[in-house]
Design a protein around this motif. Structure first.
Motif, PDB file in Angstrom:
ATOM      1  N   LEU A   1       0.825  -1.201   0.000  1.00 46.93           N
ATOM      2  CA  LEU A   1       0.000   0.000   0.000  1.00 46.93           C
ATOM      3  C   LEU A   1       0.868   1.264   0.000  1.00 46.93           C
ATOM      4  O   LEU A   1       0.601   2.223  -0.728  1.00 46.93           O
ATOM      5  N   ALA A   2       1.937   1.259   0.824  1.00 46.05           N
ATOM      6  CA  ALA A   2       2.822   2.426   0.902  1.00 46.05           C
ATOM      7  C   ALA A   2       3.500   2.681  -0.441  1.00 46.05           C
ATOM      8  O   ALA A   2       3.590   3.826  -0.910  1.00 46.05           O
TER       9      ALA A   2
ATOM     10  N   ALA B   1       3.236  -1.876  -8.989  1.00 46.22           N
ATOM     11  CA  ALA B   1       1.951  -1.817  -8.300  1.00 46.22           C
ATOM     12  C   ALA B   1       1.136  -3.081  -8.562  1.00 46.22           C
ATOM     13  O   ALA B   1       0.519  -3.650  -7.649  1.00 46.22           O
ATOM     14  N   LEU B   2       1.166  -3.549  -9.823  1.00 45.50           N
ATOM     15  CA  LEU B   2       0.456  -4.790 -10.158  1.00 45.50           C
ATOM     16  C   LEU B   2       1.044  -5.983  -9.408  1.00 45.50           C
ATOM     17  O   LEU B   2       0.306  -6.844  -8.904  1.00 45.50           O
ATOM     18  N   LEU B   3       2.388  -6.034  -9.333  1.00 46.70           N
ATOM     19  CA  LEU B   3       3.032  -7.141  -8.614  1.00 46.70           C
ATOM     20  C   LEU B   3       2.643  -7.155  -7.136  1.00 46.70           C
ATOM     21  O   LEU B   3       2.322  -8.206  -6.568  1.00 46.70           O
ATOM     22  N   LEU B   4       2.652  -5.988  -6.525  1.00 45.22           N
ATOM     23  CA  LEU B   4       2.345  -5.921  -5.097  1.00 45.22           C
ATOM     24  C   LEU B   4       0.867  -6.166  -4.819  1.00 45.22           C
ATOM     25  O   LEU B   4       0.506  -6.802  -3.820  1.00 45.22           O
ATOM     26  N   LEU B   5       0.015  -5.685  -5.677  1.00 40.76           N
ATOM     27  CA  LEU B   5      -1.417  -5.942  -5.503  1.00 40.76           C
ATOM     28  C   LEU B   5      -1.727  -7.440  -5.616  1.00 40.76           C
ATOM     29  O   LEU B   5      -2.613  -7.960  -4.927  1.00 40.76           O
TER      30      LEU B   5
ATOM     31  N   ALA C   1       1.306 -11.769 -13.291  1.00 43.37           N
ATOM     32  CA  ALA C   1       1.843 -12.022 -14.637  1.00 43.37           C
ATOM     33  C   ALA C   1       1.892 -10.728 -15.444  1.00 43.37           C
ATOM     34  O   ALA C   1       2.882 -10.433 -16.128  1.00 43.37           O
ATOM     35  N   SER C   2       0.815  -9.926 -15.356  1.00 43.17           N
ATOM     36  CA  SER C   2       0.776  -8.644 -16.068  1.00 43.17           C
ATOM     37  C   SER C   2       1.876  -7.721 -15.565  1.00 43.17           C
ATOM     38  O   SER C   2       2.542  -7.016 -16.354  1.00 43.17           O
ATOM     39  N   GLY C   3       2.082  -7.732 -14.245  1.00 40.89           N
ATOM     40  CA  GLY C   3       3.128  -6.891 -13.667  1.00 40.89           C
ATOM     41  C   GLY C   3       4.505  -7.280 -14.145  1.00 40.89           C
ATOM     42  O   GLY C   3       5.307  -6.419 -14.522  1.00 40.89           O
ATOM     43  N   TYR C   4       4.795  -8.576 -14.178  1.00 39.87           N
ATOM     44  CA  TYR C   4       6.121  -9.025 -14.620  1.00 39.87           C
ATOM     45  C   TYR C   4       6.349  -8.744 -16.115  1.00 39.87           C
ATOM     46  O   TYR C   4       7.437  -8.322 -16.510  1.00 39.87           O
TER      47      TYR C   4
END
Length: 393
Positions: free
Chosen positions: A130-131, A152-156, A179-182
């Motif tokens: 979140l941070a 952000a996608l990876l952390l979410l 997968a989208s984040g990577y």
């Protein structure tokens, strides 16, 4: 189903972390934030390696979530510290410290997790994620927006994995986000590194073209200089050192070319020498004799056309080649030349001139020279300072 998704997540994170870290570190030479960001993926890569090798029977989700917490914390440090300080070397070392810490925690899993609850790790993941997301949203206008969205996608995705009542639908959503984040993250790194690589290739190509162009012009310059030098040497080999007129070999070659030309065009030659030249040398000296020869050549050059040739046959004897001129036309040139020489002073001297014309007086060099020599002999017999032909005048 959830186990399959976690295995797919493990493979995806391992492969992309390896690609991002190795590709960026080996291909990108500049020391900037890009390498720092790529170093963060070493934390995830090392955690996955430890999980796969040493902790196959352990509950690996907790270790994965812990590595995500370490990853997020490192990213926050890079984001804040890197903005105000350019000491990237410290941040490189910090990445390795975080990686080592993550490995130690993973290897001491059974001991540490006796005191640390799994829920605490999940909360750490959610807070760190979140941070970092909030920080990235705040700086959305910056040039790294693609990378920040990918993180952000990876952390979410990890937030979805850390939900207490996880089911297959939430796991699928989490995996899709991961997968989208990577993919987005790798695309970001690839584009920057490839762009930098191509810039260097283009720069090298320009440098190569510049060097080749300089080399080409230098070679061309040297070639021209050599050609000029060769031409000069060739010209020197054809000229007489005293008078700068053609030497005997050169003037004979010119006559040879005219006699063997397919055009078979009429031309005449004038053979002349200084009257009583031996007397000038004996009485006034050879220096004066040489001066007379140079004066004679100067007058001859002033009274012939640009297409005519002047050569020294030997001693004080010279030949002028007059292309396209008949015997009568050559006589006019010879008389004008003879009268100009007769006007000389200090010392005064005269010339006798013999004329021969191709092909009437001869069809070879030898025949023409012989005919002109006969004309010269007749001019001498007529009292010198005269122009004669072997038969006509």
């Amino acid at each position: 189903m959830i186990e399959v998704i976690f295995n797919a997540s493990f493979i995806t994170s391992s492969c992309f972390s390896f690609l991002i870290f190795v590709f960026t570190m080996t291909m990108y030479r500049s020391n900037n934030k890009l390498k720092l960001f790529s170093a963060a993926f070493l934390i995830i890569l090392a955690s996955n390696a430890v999980n796969y090798i040493f902790l196959k029977d352990a509950f690996q989700i907790d270790i994965g979530l812990l590595s995500t917490s370490m990853f997020s914390l490192y990213m926050l440090i890079v984001a804040f510290y890197g903005q105000k300080n350019k000491n990237y070397k410290f941040l490189y070392y910090l990445a390795y410290v975080f990686t080592a810490a993550n490995i130690v925690i993973a290897l001491k899993y059974n001991f540490l997790f006796t005191f640390i609850k799994s829920d605490l790790i999940k909360w750490l993941v959610q807070i760190a994620a979140l941070a970092l997301v909030l920080f990235f949203i705040k700086t959305e206008g910056s040039k790294d927006i693609q990378f920040k969205r990918a993180i952000a996608l990876l952390l979410l995705s990890k937030v979805f994995y850390s939900i207490e009542y996880l089911n297959q639908y939430l796991a699928v959503i989490g995996f899709c986000l991961e997968a989208s984040g990577y993919v987005t993250c790798f695309s970001y790194f690839y584009n920057i590194v490839y762009s930098s690589f191509m810039d260097k290739v283009n720069e090298a190509e320009k440098l190569k073209n510049t060097v080749e162009k300089s080399f080409y012009y230098e070679v061309k310059k040297r070639t021209i200089e050599i050609e000029k030098s060769n031409e000069k040497l060739l010209e020197l080999s054809k000229t007489d050192s005293l008078t700068k007129a053609y030497n005997k070999l050169a003037i004979m070659n010119i006559i040879e070319k005219l006699t063997t030309s397919k055009a078979r065009q009429t031309f005449s030659i004038l053979m002349f020498d200084i009257d009583k030249f031996k007397t000038i040398n004996d009485t006034l000296g050879h220096v004066t004799g040489d001066m007379c020869i140079r004066t004679l050549v100067s007058i001859a050059q002033a009274n012939i056309r640009s297409i005519d040739y002047l050569g020294r046959y030997g001693g004080d004897e010279f030949i002028i080649v007059l292309p396209t001129l008949s015997a009568n036309d050559a006589r006019i040139v010879a008389e004008r030349f003879r009268s100009k020489v007769a006007e000389t002073n200090n010392p005064r001297f005269t010339v006798s001139i013999g004329i021969a014309t191709f092909p009437e007086d001869g069809k070879t060099v030898k025949e023409l020279i012989s005919a002109a020599d006969i004309g010269l002999y007749r001019a001498k017999e007529r009292g010198r300072n005269a122009v004669s032909h072997s038969m006509l005048f």
